[in-house]
Design a protein around this motif. Structure first.
Motif, PDB file in Angstrom:
ATOM      1  N   GLN A  95    -126.693  78.110  55.753  1.00 18.32           N
ATOM      2  CA  GLN A  95    -127.148  77.967  54.344  1.00 18.32           C
ATOM      3  C   GLN A  95    -128.450  77.339  54.047  1.00 18.32           C
ATOM      4  O   GLN A  95    -129.234  77.809  53.239  1.00 18.32           O
ATOM      5  N   PRO A  96    -128.693  76.372  54.765  1.00 22.68           N
ATOM      6  CA  PRO A  96    -130.161  75.588  54.722  1.00 22.68           C
ATOM      7  C   PRO A  96    -131.211  76.733  55.073  1.00 22.68           C
ATOM      8  O   PRO A  96    -132.322  76.545  54.501  1.00 22.68           O
ATOM      9  N   LYS A 145    -125.082  79.100  47.295  1.00 18.72           N
ATOM     10  CA  LYS A 145    -124.233  77.820  46.903  1.00 18.72           C
ATOM     11  C   LYS A 145    -124.296  76.808  47.819  1.00 18.72           C
ATOM     12  O   LYS A 145    -124.340  76.961  49.008  1.00 18.72           O
ATOM     13  N   GLU A 146    -123.944  75.601  47.119  1.00 19.37           N
ATOM     14  CA  GLU A 146    -123.909  74.252  47.942  1.00 19.37           C
ATOM     15  C   GLU A 146    -122.597  74.312  48.889  1.00 19.37           C
ATOM     16  O   GLU A 146    -121.686  74.926  48.317  1.00 19.37           O
ATOM     17  N   ILE A 147    -122.552  73.615  49.867  1.00 20.62           N
ATOM     18  CA  ILE A 147    -121.284  73.808  50.812  1.00 20.62           C
ATOM     19  C   ILE A 147    -120.544  72.355  50.229  1.00 20.62           C
ATOM     20  O   ILE A 147    -121.034  71.271  50.290  1.00 20.62           O
ATOM     21  N   ASN A 148    -119.184  72.510  50.182  1.00 16.36           N
ATOM     22  CA  ASN A 148    -118.387  71.441  50.075  1.00 16.36           C
ATOM     23  C   ASN A 148    -117.832  70.824  51.085  1.00 16.36           C
ATOM     24  O   ASN A 148    -117.093  71.298  51.800  1.00 16.36           O
ATOM     25  N   TYR A 200    -114.901  71.407  53.796  1.00 12.26           N
ATOM     26  CA  TYR A 200    -115.372  71.906  55.236  1.00 12.26           C
ATOM     27  C   TYR A 200    -114.817  71.158  56.473  1.00 12.26           C
ATOM     28  O   TYR A 200    -113.934  71.800  57.109  1.00 12.26           O
ATOM     29  N   MET A 201    -114.901  69.780  56.033  1.00 11.57           N
ATOM     30  CA  MET A 201    -114.390  68.843  57.090  1.00 11.57           C
ATOM     31  C   MET A 201    -112.618  68.977  57.365  1.00 11.57           C
ATOM     32  O   MET A 201    -112.235  68.665  58.215  1.00 11.57           O
TER      33      MET A 201
END
Length: 218
Positions: A142-143, A153-156, A160-161
């Motif tokens: 992503q980055p 899209k941004e990562i939630n 994720y965790m």
């Protein structure tokens, strides 16, 4: 709703019938399943850019809705993969997805090259199943794409965790019997034989259990 079909021999006679089967599976609203046909990537004098683009053309002409570049051994050369995607897109503006395994070490460069060439989707993984014989991790992809100017899209991270914890819990409980720690290793020696990531993991598990069985027998 996406039916992904592939043939290790890249023989369109083994792939094209599935297009009809997917399209025959209609929903109440009249739409049908998406037929995604694959190009199985390998490296040889025969498997050129033209070879793969021509195969994609046959599948598109037969009615495929999407094309997947299935680099299941992760040995596709990044620039070459980009040229394949570009050739497909020049023939038809069709959805192209890239699927790769991280083992040999090409995958991150390959993801960047195929995206620059117009690839629509890339398959990613997440800890503790990413890297090694698995997919590249979404936290790295992503980055990288964002820095290259792509709208991603941004990562939630909370989600994720949470999922990461659930997967780790299942691995600690029983999945660990089927997923050896060595699956986490990357090894560029895999470039030469081109053994697919999933097969590499299965082979290590089989050899380990077979060795134990042989020793018990002896």
């Amino acid at each position: 709703d996406i039916a992904r079909t592939f043939c290790g021999l890249n023989d369109p006679r083994n792939i094209i019938p599935s297009i009809g089967y997917a399209h025959a599976a209609t929903r109440p609203d009249g739409t049908h399943m998406i037929s995604q046909c694959c190009l199985c990537i390998t490296e040889s004098p025969i498997h050129t850019v033209e070879y793969y683009v021509n195969l994609a053309k046959q599948l598109i002409d037969a009615g495929a809705d999407e094309i997947c570049i299935k680099d299941m051994a992760g040995i596709g050369r990044p620039v070459k993969l980009g040229k394949i995607v570009k050739g497909i897109k020049e023939y038809k503006d069709i959805v192209v997805e890239y699927h790769s395994h991280a083992g040999p070490g090409f995958a991150m460069a390959s993801v960047l090259e195929v995206c620059k060439a117009g690839c629509d989707y890339v398959d990613v993984g997440m800890e503790p199943l990413s890297w090694g014989t698995g997919h590249v991790d979404i936290l790295a992809v992503q980055p990288m794409l964002k820095d290259a100017g792509f709208d991603v899209k941004e990562i939630n991270m909370s989600a994720y965790m949470e999922v990461r914890s659930l997967i780790q819990e299942m691995m600690d409980d029983f999945l660990g019997y089927y997923i050896p720690q060595r699956n986490r290793f990357m090894n560029s020696l895999l470039i030469a034989p081109g053994l697919p990531g999933g097969m590499m993991g299965s082979l290590m598990t089989d050899l380990e259990s077979n060795l134990e069985s042989v020793n018990k027998y002896k």
